[in-house]
Design an enzyme around this catalytic site. Structure first.
Site, PDB file in Angstrom:
ATOM      1  N   CYS A 148       0.960  -1.489   0.061  1.00 27.97           N
ATOM      2  CA  CYS A 148       0.053  -0.051   0.103  1.00 27.97           C
ATOM      3  C   CYS A 148       1.013   1.176   0.108  1.00 27.97           C
ATOM      4  O   CYS A 148       0.286   2.350  -0.422  1.00 27.97           O
ATOM      5  CB  CYS A 148      -0.962   0.087   1.079  1.00 27.97           C
ATOM      6  SG  CYS A 148      -2.019  -1.443   1.467  1.00 27.97           S
ATOM      7  N   HIS A 293      -4.002   6.732   1.725  1.00 25.87           N
ATOM      8  CA  HIS A 293      -4.253   5.471   0.868  1.00 25.87           C
ATOM      9  C   HIS A 293      -5.544   4.947   1.191  1.00 25.87           C
ATOM     10  O   HIS A 293      -6.148   5.058   2.348  1.00 25.87           O
ATOM     11  CB  HIS A 293      -3.483   4.620   1.553  1.00 25.87           C
ATOM     12  CG  HIS A 293      -3.671   3.044   1.384  1.00 25.87           C
ATOM     13  ND1 HIS A 293      -4.051   2.535  -0.090  1.00 25.87           N
ATOM     14  CD2 HIS A 293      -3.777   2.115   2.023  1.00 25.87           C
ATOM     15  CE1 HIS A 293      -4.408   1.209   0.129  1.00 25.87           C
ATOM     16  NE2 HIS A 293      -4.270   0.924   1.200  1.00 25.87           N
ATOM     17  N   ASN A 323     -10.305  -1.234  -2.163  1.00 21.11           N
ATOM     18  CA  ASN A 323      -8.743  -0.802  -1.620  1.00 21.11           C
ATOM     19  C   ASN A 323      -8.061  -1.426  -2.843  1.00 21.11           C
ATOM     20  O   ASN A 323      -7.884  -2.617  -3.142  1.00 21.11           O
ATOM     21  CB  ASN A 323      -8.525  -1.575  -0.506  1.00 21.11           C
ATOM     22  CG  ASN A 323      -6.975  -1.336  -0.092  1.00 21.11           C
ATOM     23  OD1 ASN A 323      -6.263  -0.977  -0.816  1.00 21.11           O
ATOM     24  ND2 ASN A 323      -6.791  -1.741   1.166  1.00 21.11           N
TER      25      ASN A 323
HETATM   26  N1  ACO Z   1     -18.851 -10.297   5.837  1.00 24.51           N
HETATM   27  C1  ACO Z   1     -19.640 -10.443   7.019  1.00 24.51           C
HETATM   28  N2  ACO Z   1     -19.118 -10.785   8.163  1.00 24.51           N
HETATM   29  C2  ACO Z   1     -17.881 -10.647   8.262  1.00 24.51           C
HETATM   30  C3  ACO Z   1     -17.011 -10.286   7.177  1.00 24.51           C
HETATM   31  C4  ACO Z   1     -17.748 -10.175   5.990  1.00 24.51           C
HETATM   32  N3  ACO Z   1     -17.059 -10.030   4.870  1.00 24.51           N
HETATM   33  N4  ACO Z   1     -15.532 -10.506   7.562  1.00 24.51           N
HETATM   34  C5  ACO Z   1     -15.775 -10.746   8.931  1.00 24.51           C
HETATM   35  N5  ACO Z   1     -16.786 -10.947   9.306  1.00 24.51           N
HETATM   36  C6  ACO Z   1     -17.388 -11.328  10.664  1.00 24.51           C
HETATM   37  C7  ACO Z   1     -16.197 -12.058  11.679  1.00 24.51           C
HETATM   38  O1  ACO Z   1     -16.167 -13.144  11.169  1.00 24.51           O
HETATM   39  C8  ACO Z   1     -16.848 -11.735  13.020  1.00 24.51           C
HETATM   40  O2  ACO Z   1     -17.759 -12.842  13.094  1.00 24.51           O
HETATM   41  P1  ACO Z   1     -17.926 -13.462  14.489  1.00 24.51           P
HETATM   42  O3  ACO Z   1     -18.355 -12.386  15.446  1.00 24.51           O
HETATM   43  O4  ACO Z   1     -19.103 -14.253  14.613  1.00 24.51           O
HETATM   44  O5  ACO Z   1     -16.708 -14.056  15.033  1.00 24.51           O
HETATM   45  C9  ACO Z   1     -17.758 -10.526  12.786  1.00 24.51           C
HETATM   46  O6  ACO Z   1     -17.635 -10.259  11.318  1.00 24.51           O
HETATM   47  C10 ACO Z   1     -16.928  -9.273  13.227  1.00 24.51           C
HETATM   48  O7  ACO Z   1     -15.601  -9.461  13.156  1.00 24.51           O
HETATM   49  P2  ACO Z   1     -14.269  -8.380  13.587  1.00 24.51           P
HETATM   50  O8  ACO Z   1     -12.741  -8.730  12.980  1.00 24.51           O
HETATM   51  O9  ACO Z   1     -14.537  -8.304  15.123  1.00 24.51           O
HETATM   52  O10 ACO Z   1     -14.643  -7.193  12.877  1.00 24.51           O
HETATM   53  P3  ACO Z   1     -14.246  -5.592  12.922  1.00 24.51           P
HETATM   54  O11 ACO Z   1     -15.221  -4.794  13.418  1.00 24.51           O
HETATM   55  O12 ACO Z   1     -12.877  -5.815  13.529  1.00 24.51           O
HETATM   56  O13 ACO Z   1     -13.927  -5.492  11.223  1.00 24.51           O
HETATM   57  C11 ACO Z   1     -12.416  -5.150   9.494  1.00 24.51           C
HETATM   58  C12 ACO Z   1     -13.215  -6.140  10.448  1.00 24.51           C
HETATM   59  C13 ACO Z   1     -13.459  -4.513   8.612  1.00 24.51           C
HETATM   60  C14 ACO Z   1     -11.518  -6.102   8.760  1.00 24.51           C
HETATM   61  C15 ACO Z   1     -11.579  -4.284  10.387  1.00 24.51           C
HETATM   62  O14 ACO Z   1     -10.970  -5.134  11.234  1.00 24.51           O
HETATM   63  C16 ACO Z   1     -10.807  -3.311   9.670  1.00 24.51           C
HETATM   64  O15 ACO Z   1     -11.300  -2.478   8.943  1.00 24.51           O
HETATM   65  N6  ACO Z   1      -9.399  -3.574   9.617  1.00 24.51           N
HETATM   66  C17 ACO Z   1      -8.525  -2.793   9.068  1.00 24.51           C
HETATM   67  C18 ACO Z   1      -8.219  -3.640   7.828  1.00 24.51           C
HETATM   68  C19 ACO Z   1      -8.099  -2.922   6.522  1.00 24.51           C
HETATM   69  O16 ACO Z   1      -8.658  -1.947   6.218  1.00 24.51           O
HETATM   70  N7  ACO Z   1      -7.444  -3.496   5.667  1.00 24.51           N
HETATM   71  C20 ACO Z   1      -6.888  -2.872   4.449  1.00 24.51           C
HETATM   72  C21 ACO Z   1      -5.792  -3.531   3.976  1.00 24.51           C
HETATM   73  S1  ACO Z   1      -4.488  -3.125   4.535  1.00 24.51           S
HETATM   74  C22 ACO Z   1      -4.298  -1.609   4.202  1.00 24.51           C
HETATM   75  O17 ACO Z   1      -4.691  -1.071   3.169  1.00 24.51           O
HETATM   76  C23 ACO Z   1      -3.744  -0.518   5.403  1.00 24.51           C
END
Ligand code: ACO
Length: 366
Positions: A148, A293, A323
């Site tokens: 990224c 980003h 992304n």
């Molecule tokens: N659809 C539905 N449910 C989902 C999905 C999905 N695509 N993905 C995960 N879940 C579920 C999980 O399995 C979990 O279920 P559970 O409670 O039964 O175990 C529930 O949703 C919540 O999961 P969490 O991981 O607690 O969700 P969180 O609120 O942390 O959000 C997310 C997850 C969106 C990935 C968050 O952690 C995030 O935004 N992280 C940053 C990641 C990012 O933006 N990366 C970009 C790439 S890296 C970069 O470019 C910097």
């Protein structure tokens, strides 16, 4: 010497060593020695593959929902490249548009820098493919593997080469085709909904003036977090590299510790911007446009809030493209130039965070 300003110093000296003695060269050399030459972006371009994939389309192939994706990420749709299309194809289209917008021809480019985490092949990188697809002479082509942060790392390299007088016209292109290797099962759905395909490019040129240009770039990395966001396999550490059990265990897919990525992205991008502003004696109020980003809309909002930059100055297109990793900043930059958000004289801040971890910032007076 007529036309001297249109070729690199390297070429100039190679063609005629007597140029060492010419007054024009002496004058130019003094400017480089005094650090008076700046690198400016003279053209931008982007290319998104035409196939739109909405959250509702993803609902049909995996266990997710439009509501979950919108709430957690701000993404509504993204683009997927068709089979047979690689990052180098998207990169070449974006590059053509950037070169045209700079008012140049491909043959004017003296060096290529290409950033991607999804090259067409394990090796070589896409820089050489872009060079061949643009039909260029055997100029150098450098590949950047900083995910990224790849675009800002590449911009930093271009800036140094230009200010050192090595090249005068550099093509910097970033492109990703990620859709072909995402895990659409429950184990990978946190990542699969985030990513899209696309490419963005800029032309960076030497500028004999002080009123505009790249003012600074700051690059950072912390390799202790490699496994927080990575594609572990294939790895040449394994003999053989490709194994049935790795496929069954889903280890050829990218994986992410979402919460750690979120927390670090929200801390490190503002930190990189603060360092950049301080070095340039600038205040947050001086910033006209902030291009983070495009990782996730919630991360963008947290970065803007932490820096106290109002929403109208922040560029966001993640709702339409998801992304696009290294390509996200140059795509956003190109759109902001074309829709008039970036004007001559605007102070622009770029910042990125991603796998590695790596993070970076750049300050540009447009
Ligand atoms: N659809 C539905 N449910 C989902 C999905 C999905 N695509 N993905 C995960 N879940 C579920 C999980 O399995 C979990 O279920 P559970 O409670 O039964 O175990 C529930 O949703 C919540 O999961 P969490 O991981 O607690 O969700 P969180 O609120 O942390 O959000 C997310 C997850 C969106 C990935 C968050 O952690 C995030 O935004 N992280 C940053 C990641 C990012 O933006 N990366 C970009 C790439 S890296 C970069 O470019 C910097």
């Amino acid at each position: 010497m007529p036309g001297a300003k249109n070729i690199s110093l390297q070429t100039y000296l190679f063609v005629n060593p007597k140029n060492f003695e010419s007054n024009i060269f002496k004058e130019e050399k003094i400017k480089y020695i005094l650090g008076e030459m700046k690198a400016i972006i003279t053209g931008t371009g982007s290319y998104l593959p035409p196939r739109v994939v909405t959250n509702f389309d993803l609902e049909k192939i995996m266990n997710t929902s439009d509501e979950w994706i919108r709430q957690r990420t701000g993404i509504v749709e993204r683009r997927y490249a068709d089979p047979g299309i690689g990052s180098s194809d998207l990169a070449t289209e974006a590059a053509k548009r950037a070169i045209e917008s700079a008012g140049l021809k491909p043959a004017d480019i003296e060096f290529i820098i290409a950033a991607t985490l999804s090259p067409d092949h394990y090796f070589p990188g896409i820089g050489v493919l872009v060079q061949a697809k643009l039909g260029l002479a055997p100029i150098g082509a450098l590949d950047i593997r900083n995910q990224c942060s790849g675009f800002i790392y590449g911009l930093s390299v271009a800036d140094q080469y230009i200010r050192a007088g090595t090249f005068r016209r550099i093509l910097l292109v970033a492109a990703e085709v990620q859709s072909s290797n995402l895990d659409y099962s429950d184990a990978g759905r946190d990542m699969a909904v985030l990513f899209g395909d696309g490419a963005g490019a800029v032309v960076v040129e030497a500028y004999d003036g002080q009123d505009r240009g790249i003012l600074s770039t700051h690059l950072f990395a912390d390799g202790r977090y490699v496994s927080d966001l990575w594609m572990e396999k294939p790895s040449p550490r394994d003999k053989p590299v490709f194994r049935e059990n790795f496929i069954r265990e889903g280890r050829y897919f990218p994986r992410m510790e979402g919460r750690s990525v979120f927390k670090n992205a929200c801390e490190k991008m503002p930190e990189a911007v603060r360092i950049a502003l301080a070095q340039n004696n600038l205040r947050v109020e001086d910033v006209d446009v902030l291009i983070p980003h495009q990782a996730n809309e919630r991360i963008t909002q947290m970065v803007a809030k932490s820096l106290n930059v109002p929403a109208e100055k922040v560029i966001s297109n993640i709702d339409r493209y998801g992304n696009t990793t290294a390509a996200s900043i140059p795509i956003a930059l190109d759109e902001a130039c074309r829709n008039g958000k970036i004007k001559s004289g605007s102070l622009i801040i770029l910042t990125a965070f991603g796998s590695g971890y790596t993070w970076a910032s750049a300050v540009i007076r447009w």
